[in-house]
Design a protein around this motif. Structure first.
Motif, PDB file in Angstrom:
ATOM      1  N   GLU A   1      77.164 -20.332  -1.550  1.00 54.62           N
ATOM      2  CA  GLU A   1      76.375 -18.899  -1.452  1.00 54.62           C
ATOM      3  C   GLU A   1      75.586 -19.092  -0.312  1.00 54.62           C
ATOM      4  OE1 GLU A   1      74.807 -17.701  -5.053  1.00 54.62           O
ATOM      5  OE2 GLU A   1      77.342 -17.462  -6.110  1.00 54.62           O
ATOM      6  N   SER A   2      75.204 -20.859  -0.312  1.00 55.39           N
ATOM      7  CA  SER A   2      73.756 -20.938   0.118  1.00 55.39           C
ATOM      8  C   SER A   2      73.574 -22.352   1.187  1.00 55.39           C
ATOM      9  CB  SER A   2      72.490 -20.457  -0.505  1.00 55.39           C
ATOM     10  OG  SER A   2      72.276 -21.472  -1.407  1.00 55.39           O
ATOM     11  N   LEU A   3      72.468 -22.063   2.186  1.00 50.04           N
ATOM     12  CA  LEU A   3      72.822 -23.598   2.962  1.00 50.04           C
ATOM     13  C   LEU A   3      71.239 -24.116   2.724  1.00 50.04           C
ATOM     14  CD1 LEU A   3      74.893 -23.207   6.171  1.00 50.04           C
ATOM     15  CD2 LEU A   3      75.383 -24.343   4.187  1.00 50.04           C
ATOM     16  N   ASN A   4      71.155 -25.537   2.460  1.00 47.89           N
ATOM     17  CA  ASN A   4      70.005 -25.869   2.849  1.00 47.89           C
ATOM     18  C   ASN A   4      69.196 -25.407   4.313  1.00 47.89           C
ATOM     19  OD1 ASN A   4      67.625 -27.710   4.506  1.00 47.89           O
ATOM     20  ND2 ASN A   4      67.360 -27.800   2.423  1.00 47.89           N
ATOM     21  N   VAL A   5      67.879 -24.821   3.772  1.00 48.26           N
ATOM     22  CA  VAL A   5      67.464 -23.930   5.207  1.00 48.26           C
ATOM     23  C   VAL A   5      66.963 -24.526   6.438  1.00 48.26           C
ATOM     24  CG1 VAL A   5      64.995 -24.354   4.875  1.00 48.26           C
ATOM     25  CG2 VAL A   5      65.919 -22.344   5.711  1.00 48.26           C
ATOM     26  N   ALA A   6      67.604 -26.104   6.804  1.00 46.65           N
ATOM     27  CA  ALA A   6      67.311 -26.660   7.560  1.00 46.65           C
ATOM     28  C   ALA A   6      68.692 -26.898   8.411  1.00 46.65           C
ATOM     29  CB  ALA A   6      66.111 -28.161   7.058  1.00 46.65           C
ATOM     30  N   VAL A   7      69.411 -26.541   7.939  1.00 46.55           N
ATOM     31  CA  VAL A   7      70.622 -26.906   8.499  1.00 46.55           C
ATOM     32  C   VAL A   7      71.376 -25.626   8.694  1.00 46.55           C
ATOM     33  CG1 VAL A   7      72.966 -26.535   6.992  1.00 46.55           C
ATOM     34  CG2 VAL A   7      71.455 -28.343   6.140  1.00 46.55           C
ATOM     35  N   THR A   8      70.355 -24.488   8.050  1.00 47.81           N
ATOM     36  CA  THR A   8      70.537 -22.982   8.753  1.00 47.81           C
ATOM     37  C   THR A   8      69.601 -22.716  10.111  1.00 47.81           C
ATOM     38  OG1 THR A   8      70.872 -21.973   6.696  1.00 47.81           O
ATOM     39  CG2 THR A   8      70.504 -20.693   8.216  1.00 47.81           C
ATOM     40  N   ALA A   9      68.458 -23.516   9.689  1.00 44.90           N
ATOM     41  CA  ALA A   9      68.197 -23.952  11.117  1.00 44.90           C
ATOM     42  C   ALA A   9      69.110 -24.380  12.395  1.00 44.90           C
ATOM     43  CB  ALA A   9      67.102 -24.522  10.936  1.00 44.90           C
ATOM     44  N   ALA A  10      69.457 -25.569  12.054  1.00 43.55           N
ATOM     45  CA  ALA A  10      70.029 -26.643  13.133  1.00 43.55           C
ATOM     46  C   ALA A  10      71.645 -25.404  12.950  1.00 43.55           C
ATOM     47  CB  ALA A  10      70.687 -27.887  11.920  1.00 43.55           C
ATOM     48  N   LEU A  11      72.278 -24.732  12.450  1.00 43.18           N
ATOM     49  CA  LEU A  11      73.543 -24.194  12.647  1.00 43.18           C
ATOM     50  C   LEU A  11      73.441 -22.872  14.051  1.00 43.18           C
ATOM     51  CD1 LEU A  11      75.627 -23.421   9.365  1.00 43.18           C
ATOM     52  CD2 LEU A  11      75.613 -25.802  11.092  1.00 43.18           C
ATOM     53  N   ILE A  12      71.892 -22.745  14.125  1.00 41.59           N
ATOM     54  CA  ILE A  12      71.326 -21.507  14.614  1.00 41.59           C
ATOM     55  C   ILE A  12      71.011 -22.115  15.770  1.00 41.59           C
ATOM     56  CG2 ILE A  12      69.471 -19.848  14.737  1.00 41.59           C
ATOM     57  CD1 ILE A  12      69.310 -19.024  11.621  1.00 41.59           C
ATOM     58  N   SER A  13      70.672 -23.655  15.482  1.00 39.38           N
ATOM     59  CA  SER A  13      69.336 -23.292  17.186  1.00 39.38           C
ATOM     60  C   SER A  13      70.804 -23.764  18.126  1.00 39.38           C
ATOM     61  CB  SER A  13      68.475 -25.083  16.836  1.00 39.38           C
ATOM     62  OG  SER A  13      68.441 -23.608  16.198  1.00 39.38           O
ATOM     63  N   PHE A  14      71.595 -24.952  17.069  1.00 32.97           N
ATOM     64  CA  PHE A  14      72.811 -25.584  18.021  1.00 32.97           C
ATOM     65  C   PHE A  14      73.949 -24.490  18.405  1.00 32.97           C
ATOM     66  CE2 PHE A  14      70.455 -29.209  17.109  1.00 32.97           C
ATOM     67  CZ  PHE A  14      71.088 -30.229  17.406  1.00 32.97           C
TER      68      PHE A  14
END
Lengths: 256, 256
Positions: A239-252
């Motif tokens: 259902e969800s990812l760690n927010v820092a992981v989400t930030a990484a997926l967006i950034s990369f």
């Protein structure tokens, strides 16, 4: 004149000041020759231990201005009596400033920003900064209300990247996001319920990706300021990812 | 017959057993009706508090076998006297097994796996599991030597994804990686010094991505077992990413 070039330059300088505190973080900052330091603040009551002596020696070496304060005066500077350990340091970070100013200077540009809503865990904030910096995002909008602020834990978790990352301060997130939307930016709230996915996003237009609190997601006020809603498609009914992981997926994204 | 179908089935079952411990993790596992539980282990010396009573009630409800032990006997089951709190639970997880068995059953397939080398932080291990599960990786090779093992902290950090993720145990990583390489898999060590990047990787061939210790990277013995070396290209001279972030970028590549 309130917007004379001189005044604006002065204001930009004061906006770039970031005050950090605590003996270890201040010492580490002073040891980094690349970090532009502005002023060291010390409590007169400090016992002169090895860390304080080293801090004073480094300040002298760098010809840094030292201001001495009683405990109360130092608290006003650090804004954190409990953790400042009698030491604070003003950094003059060229990449630290105000979201409002950034928007004025980049109107119509194709900026890619993160915006943080209710990120209260310093560990996560540090990891978000590290990922966004490595992924080449243009900056991170960090509101003063509702988010963890830059403190020793965040600096540590950012592993040296805080000082390379454009951090854009604002007071409240929602009005700031509205200003960016008015400039034509897509303001995308991340939500597991969204129909569109991150892959549907083209990056040829200014975009602000809004990351919400890990437990509660993006707040209502913030969601109302978003122009789009996006999800990251996940397998296995996660259902969800760690927010820092989400930030990484967006950034990369588009870069791997 | 040592490899009669009956024997193999039995062995597969015992390989799928994962023993967790601690009152809260055991209670949470029992409360999840989707989790196949095998046997509950309790210390005779347990004081009957609310958690223990609830655990016993749930075990009865699920008609679960309960084994009673003295403190020493329970320690042998939990392998963690200090943290078991007198409670252990065998889960029979269909996705928990041995790397060796997985390789035998998937020879020549196009599997995409993570392998962990020296990941000692339980928080990171849990986040890696969460990201790999959400990104749809086929499994995670977790050696018994040198890595954190599945414990309450890991279960918590995995946010419910541990039980959906194929965890492939092995004793030591290097010989296991060699066996995968022999099967034709690309075995790629992540390293900031590598020439090739993650984007250069095609995913039409079995691949094992090896993640090393956050501070020291992939160990020498493990690096020697890798057939390729890869890096994630980074901006702003950032040298490294959090290992769970790296796991996420690998797991979600070509999917965003």
């Amino acid at each position: 004149m309130i917007d004379s070039p001189e005044y604006l330059k002065k204001r930009a300088f004061f906006d770039s000041l970031l005050t950090i505190y605590g003996r270890k973080p201040v010492l580490e900052a002073l040891e980094d020759p690349d970090l532009p330091v502005h002023k060291l603040h010390l409590a007169e009551s400090n016992r002169k231990d090895a860390l304080i002596s080293r801090i004073e020696a480094l300040a002298k070496e760098r010809a840094l201005e030292i201001a001495w304060w009683d405990r109360k005066g130092l608290s006003r500077i650090s804004k954190n009596t409990r953790q400042d350990q009698g030491v604070a340091l003003d950094l003059a970070l060229p990449k630290y400033g105000r979201a409002e100013t950034y928007l004025q200077e980049h109107q119509g540009n194709n900026y890619q920003l993160l915006a943080l809503d209710g990120i209260t865990n310093p560990q996560n904030l540090g990891m978000i900064i590290r990922s966004a910096c490595a992924g080449g995002m243009d900056g991170i909008i960090l509101p003063q209300k509702g988010c963890a602020q830059i403190d020793p834990l965040v600096i540590k978790a950012s592993v040296g990247t805080l000082f390379k990352t454009r951090i854009l301060r604002c007071e409240r997130l929602a009005p700031t996001l509205k200003a960016f939307a008015k400039d034509g930016a897509k303001v995308c709230g991340l939500s597991s319920h969204a129909r569109d996915t991150l892959a549907d996003m083209d990056s040829d237009r200014a975009t602000v990706f809004v990351l919400g609190n890990e437990t509660h997601g993006v707040s209502e006020a913030t969601a109302a300021a978003c122009t789009h809603s996006l999800r990251i498609p996940m397998h296995n009914d996660v259902e969800s990812l760690n927010v820092a992981v989400t930030a990484a997926l967006i950034s990369f994204r588009n870069r791997l």
